[in-house]
Design a protein around this motif. Structure first.
Motif: not given
Lengths: 298, 238
Positions: A36, A78, A82, A112, A114-115, A118, A122, B168-170, B177-178, B181-183, B209-210, B219-222
């Motif tokens: 991002h 993010e 992770a 970033e 929102n990410a 979350i 996590e 980009n939803p971030v 957006n959440y 992103m899986g939230g 969620r990830s 959220r492609k990388m988590a």
């Protein structure tokens, strides 16, 4: 003496663990960066601000993570989040003796947002999963940026928190509170007030951290090893009894101190004879002088 | 939406939820089963008192009604920004609430979160985001901060952020957006009573969620990064 405060994340983790034992997972050479930051023309870091890996502590097998305060204040994005989640999950699979988290962070990385939010959630659930597998999670706080925001909550989900006297542990930063409610509410430039409110000594007296240490990586190493040894005998699993006890303690704290406005008034109420002398004391002298006076000890 | 309207829409078979100082507590009937309800209203900020009150309600449910499902109704502007709360250790109080929700799950309580109005930062992380799965109404405002504040902090012009937020939803606030992103597990558009009943039936205790964030492309990388950490071939030196 080797200053914890002045060391960077990688130096801390190498010096904390047994010499030569640390092996990094997803090291900078793997170049796993935030997806991002480039969009915001913000420089990325090849480890996204957190060093993770395995090693040994006094011969015991541990996984450890160390947040780099020098990169975006150690804030969680993010990838950063992770890496922490992966490490905590791996601890359960590898059945290590402990997870050591060297936290230095402002919380969610706003770039970033929102990410990050979350991700912190996590991490919180992953810490509790790790504990549920009877693997102790030990948090160390001793960096210049303290441990704030959602990560200040994560820290309180661990089995133990070890802080230096310079360290701070809280939720919202003083600057945020001052911006919202004015300088009369919280003067963020009043360093002494900031430390009395969020610093290691106050947290220790309230019972929110387990030790106040000198700013020395070796002191952290020794205390982390002692804490880990306690969990060789005791369960790391969070139980309903423990939560009931925490609830009683937090209810009592609110009753006893909820009407006070100054941390030093809390110390006086705890029965400490010369509360004004506490901020100046070295960690060991502080621990001696306050023995038997922490919340819940009398 | 007012909490009274929400409650009667969600629980047409009846409920006894009461509000005190923006704290919601009670029970409701869903599919012939009694459900425990906790929550907040009035966009209240989460200070030490209301965090403790919610924790108390969850502990009481665990003690007196083992395995009774739990629904958390979320409307908060985030953690209370006061010196007193910080002095008292608000992060410990909020962690305590989060741990109570987490332990309820481990003790067999299904836990559903629903953002019916606002959800911000610290107020969200120890409520809806600790549930088995969190849902939202379409108009829910979920965020860490708005784009104007983000523009100030990141020094990126707001117009550019608005543009970036389209793909980009971030960056930007919003339930959609959440979700991406899986939230959030899902957004409830209609027939809320059926939605809550179904959510209670289908909730799982694992944190998915990830994976959701990757599947939905937000959220492609988590997930792959966490998996890569698990897959590292570590050869012990000892």
């Amino acid at each position: 003496m080797s200053s914890y405060l002045e060391a960077n994340a990688r130096q801390r983790i190498h010096q904390l663990l047994d010499a030569g034992s640390f092996e990094e997972f997803l090291p900078p050479s793997a170049r796993i960066v935030s997806p991002h930051l480039a969009q915001l023309d913000t420089p990325a870091s090849f480890d996204d601000g957190v060093v993770i890996g395995s090693g040994r502590l006094i011969g015991k097998s541990v996984l450890a993570a160390s947040q780099e305060g020098g990169f975006m204040g150690g804030a969680v994005g993010e990838v950063h989040g992770a890496k922490l989640v992966g490490l905590l999950k791996r601890a359960v699979i590898d059945q290590v003796d402990a997870v050591i988290l060297l936290l230095e962070t402002g919380g969610v990385r706003l770039h970033e947002a929102n990410a990050g939010l979350i991700a912190v959630s996590e991490v919180m659930r992953a810490v509790l999963d790790t504990r549920a597998a009877n693997i102790p999670v030990i948090v160390l706080v001793g960096g210049a940026n303290g441990c704030f925001g959602g990560m200040g909550i994560v820290a309180c989900c661990a089995n133990a928190i070890l802080m230096s006297e310079e360290a701070r542990l809280a939720m919202s930063g003083p600057e945020v509170i001052e911006t919202t409610h004015g300088v009369e509410e919280f003067d963020s430039r009043d360093r002494a007030l900031v430390w009395r409110t969020t610093g290691g000594k106050h947290r220790y007296l309230l019972g929110d951290c387990d030790a106040v240490l000198p700013d020395d990586i070796n002191a952290f190493r020794k205390a982390a090893a002692e804490t880990m040894a306690r969990y060789q005998q005791n369960s790391a699993v969070l139980t309903l009894d423990e939560l009931e006890a925490e609830h009683a303690m937090l209810s009592k704290r609110l009753r006893d101190f909820g009407k006070l406005g100054e941390p030093m008034d809390i110390w006086t109420r705890l029965g400490i004879a010369e509360p004004a002398s506490l901020p100046m004391l070295e960690a060991d002298a502080f621990t001696q002088q306050t023995a038997g006076f922490r919340a819940g000890e009398r | 939406m007012k909490w009274q309207t929400l409650a009667s829409t969600l629980f047409p078979d009846g409920h006894d939820i009461v509000e005190k100082d923006n704290f919601l507590r009670g029970t409701a009937q869903v599919g012939g089963q009694t459900i425990a309800i906790i929550g907040t209203t009035g966009h209240t900020s989460i200070g030490v008192e209301i965090a403790l009150a919610q924790a108390e309600a969850i502990l009481a449910t665990m003690r007196d009604f083992p395995a009774r499902p739990l629904v958390i109704l979320v409307d908060t502007q985030g953690q209370r920004l006061r010196h007193r709360d910080e002095m008292l250790g608000i992060n410990r109080y909020m962690a305590h609430l989060g741990k109570c929700i987490d332990l309820a799950r481990r003790h067999g309580h299904r836990v559903i979160g629903l953002v019916y109005d606002q959800a911000l930062s610290g107020g969200f992380i120890t409520s809806g985001l600790m549930a088995d799965a969190c849902y939202a109404l379409p108009d829910a405002e979920i965020r860490v901060m708005g784009l104007p504040a983000m523009a100030r902090i990141t020094k990126v012009p707001e117009e550019r952020l608005i543009d970036l937020a389209k793909s980009n939803p971030v960056f930007a606030p919003g339930a959609e957006n959440y979700l991406n992103m899986g939230g959030l597990e899902a957004i409830w558009h209609e027939d809320l009573a059926s939605c809550v009943a179904l959510a209670l039936q289908t909730s799982v205790s694992a944190d998915l969620r990830s994976q959701r964030g990757m599947e939905r492309g937000g959220r492609k990388m988590a997930y792959p990064v966490a998996q890569a950490v698990l897959g590292v071939n570590h050869v012990s030196k000892t």
